[in-house]
Motif scaffolding. Structure first.
Motif, PDB file in Angstrom:
ATOM      1  N   TYR A 525      26.968  42.701 -28.221  1.00  0.00           N
ATOM      2  CA  TYR A 525      25.905  41.706 -28.372  1.00  0.00           C
ATOM      3  C   TYR A 525      25.532  41.169 -26.995  1.00  0.00           C
ATOM      4  N   TYR A 527      22.867  38.289 -25.041  1.00  0.00           N
ATOM      5  CA  TYR A 527      21.854  37.237 -25.025  1.00  0.00           C
ATOM      6  C   TYR A 527      21.320  37.161 -23.600  1.00  0.00           C
ATOM      7  N   HIS A 550      17.777  38.557 -27.749  1.00  0.00           N
ATOM      8  CA  HIS A 550      18.939  38.961 -28.535  1.00  0.00           C
ATOM      9  C   HIS A 550      18.917  40.468 -28.764  1.00  0.00           C
TER      10      HIS A 550
END
Length: 638
Positions: A525, A527, A550
């Motif tokens: 992940y 950001y 994202h």
């Protein structure tokens, strides 16, 4: 279609027919003295021992080192993972790397850019077998991943963040090294699927005694789909490529090395035809030829390690069709070439103290419309480091003397501390710079000789638990990069210009687990907040274009008790803007791929469904992406 099917079958039949010979060669190789010199093992043994052989990388210093010896954020993807994803599209593998965002102008073969941690795709330095392959004739001097087929790649290294201390210009946002495939034996694969797509790969190699050598080739032919989302005409893609590399040990500690790559592709494009000059179907075509190669040597002494050579990369493009009627004969052609002489070294001064150093000289040339422009750069760098099993610390500097801009200094430092056997804290500071491309400087219509180099300063801190070679690995990273003098295109005056400042900051999370021999899971992940910070500028405070905040990729693989392997990837990407003015939104999307494989004797049968739920989305405004697609194939390794 019949021609494509015959081609596909012939690759697999030829490989299967050679299997007895391959088995005999393998048997003879195994019967040799166990103490025979293996150049790949010897090179790794000259470095500090690594628990995971896949953890040896070159993107950090230019000399192979263990990831654990650098405080810089580096990720590696190996051959098993590349093959498990299946297919020719390398971006489906790259989306498993943290901090990456991918955009494409149409189907396979169309321009494909990879952005790392909010940097532009032109700020990622790309190496293939250690050769810089960024296209010096491209407007931004970046690399087009649309021209790389995954079947010839066995390893991917990505360093996230500026690293111009080692690699010089272009390494503002990161450094990626793609290693071509060298097998001990023969391998072949072929598949057929949606859009009448045929993809085949055939290669082989030897790793015996003092010699390590391999060659592979790939061919792809697809009818494709309309690049323009408003169009209906199919824009197909056809490409073949050949890669090879070799290493021959003349004596213990000294070897000669060489590698080469040639790719020839043709892709259909859409453009802006008269009289409306609106984006629509056209019969535009882009022909691309990529050539790269390097010859050199490696010396592995008790205290001194050297790696030197001479490399060349060249990209030739020819554009034709309705969008190019203003050019002579309706054709626009570019030719970019870079020649580079380089030396990387490492000297063990005393105990845990080592000195990494290097020097290089680079000549670049850009040709279009009968004009030739040139530039040259001479550089040198050094980095002093302290390395122990508990802690590492390194710092260094680089000086570049550019023929157009004069001198440029860059600095960097990194370190890591191991608190326990499986817990590690790392941090790094890096500077990057990117000289304006020759197109931006000298383009007949848009160039500006007053442009200044782009520069960046980046900070990174991360915490890691476990190892990628073990049953569990987790890592979290925080980063920030400030950039100045970014180059953009002025849509009012139709010229390139330095726009000011930008900042990219964010966080990354990596998780990988193997609960048992049958299960493998992973999650990445990212950001990323990338904003224009030009004080008083028209776009101050706006998000930089095509940088989604994202991005998440989750994967799972299961080896069933029946011998069938099942897997799935899910990619979730948030909203972004296509333009700096934030007028055109790119909606977020979710795409799921399913795959399966089963061994049948010496052959592995496989299949996959891409974009299972037929999600409609765009990574570049106005350009199509592929809907649901299904593919079946087979591969054999001997």
């Amino acid at each position: 279609m019949r021609t494509k099917t015959v081609l596909l079958a012939s690759v697999l039949v030829s490989a299967t027919a050679l299997s007895p010979l391959a088995a005999q060669a393998q048997s003879q190789s195994q019967a040799q003295d166990d103490t025979a010199y293996d150049p790949s093992i010897a090179y790794a043994e000259a470095m500090p021992a690594a628990a995971d052989p896949g953890a040896i990388v070159v993107v950090a210093t230019g000399i192979p080192i263990d990831i654990a010896e650098t405080g810089q954020p580096v990720s590696v993807i190996g051959l098993d993972e590349i093959e498990s994803v299946q297919g020719p599209d390398l971006t489906r593998v790259l989306q498993r790397l943290p901090g990456t965002a991918i955009s494409r102008n149409g189907g396979l073969g169309s321009f494909t850019g990879v952005r790392v941690r909010g940097a532009s795709s032109e700020q990622l330095l790309v190496l293939i077998d250690g050769v810089k392959v960024n296209d010096v004739a491209a407007p931004g001097g970046g690399f087009d991943f649309g021209n790389v087929l995954a079947g010839d790649i066995e390893r991917i290294e990505l360093l996230r963040g500026p690293n111009s201390v080692v690699w010089g210009s272009d390494a503002m946002g990161g450094v990626m090294n793609l290693s071509s495939r060298v097998a001990d034996g023969l391998f072949a694969s072929g598949e057929y699927g949606s859009h009448d797509t045929v993809y085949a790969t055939l290669g082989g190699g030897v790793r015996t005694g003092a010699l390590e050598a391999g060659i592979s080739g790939s061919y792809m032919d697809s009818d494709g789909y309309s690049a323009a989302s408003v169009g209906t005409e199919k824009d197909g893609f056809r490409q073949w490529q050949v890669t090879g590399r070799a290493r021959y040990a003349l004596a213990d500690g000294f070897a000669l090395v060489a590698n080469a790559r040639y790719a020839d592709g043709k892709v259909g494009q859409d453009g802006y035809p008269a009289p409306l000059y609106a984006f629509a179907d056209t019969h535009d075509v882009q022909d691309t030829k990529e050539k790269s190669g390097r010859v050199g040597f490696e010396y592995l002494g008790d205290a001194l390690t050297l790696r030197g050579g001479y490399a060349r990369s060249q990209t030739e493009r020819v554009y034709s069709g309705e969008s190019y009627v203003w050019y002579e004969n309706g054709v626009y052609a570019t030719d970019g070439r870079a020649d580079r002489a380089e030396l990387f070294g490492q000297y063990r001064l005393a105990g845990p103290i080592r000195l990494d150093f290097g020097a290089d000289r680079e000549w670049t040339r850009f040709e279009d419309e009968g004009a030739t422009r040139k530039a040259r750069t001479a550089s040198g760098h050094a980095m002093l480091g302290f390395y122990t099993p508990v802690a590492t610390l390194a710092a260094g500097a680089r000086y570049d003397d550019h023929s157009l801009f004069g001198g440029e200094w860059t600095f960097g430092a990194n370190g890591a501390v191991r608190f326990a056997a499986d817990l590690r804290l790392r941090a790094s500071y890096g500077e990057g710079f990117k000289a304006p491309s020759l197109y931006q400087l000298y383009s007949l219509y848009y160039g500006d000789l007053g442009l200044q180099p782009e520069t960046s300063k980046g900070f990174d801190v991360g915490l890691e638990k476990g190892s990628r070679a073990e049953s569990f690995f987790a890592a979290v990273s925080l980063f920030r990069r400030d950039s100045r003098n970014l180059i953009d295109f002025d849509l009012t005056n139709y010229v390139y210009y330095n726009i000011g400042r930008a900042r990219a900051q964010g966080a990354e999370l990596e998780l990988a687990a193997r609960p048992s021999d049958r299960w493998r899971t992973g999650l990445v992940y990212s950001y990323t907040e990338a904003k224009d910070r030009t004080v008083g500028g028209l776009y101050e405070g706006n998000d930089l274009n095509r940088r989604p905040r994202h991005a998440l990729t989750a994967s799972v693989d299961w080896a069933t008790p029946l011998g069938v392997e099942l897997g799935a990837d899910a990619r979730l990407v948030g909203d972004a803007f296509d333009d700096r003015g934030e007028f055109v939104r790119l909606d977020g999307y979710e795409a799921v791929d399913l795959r399966a494989s089963v061994p049948v004797g010496p052959v592995e049968l496989y299949g996959r469904v891409e974009n299972l739920f037929d999600a409609g989305y765009e990574t570049t405004a106005g350009y199509n992406t592929g809907g649901r697609g299904a593919y079946v194939g087979a591969r054999v390794r001997m």
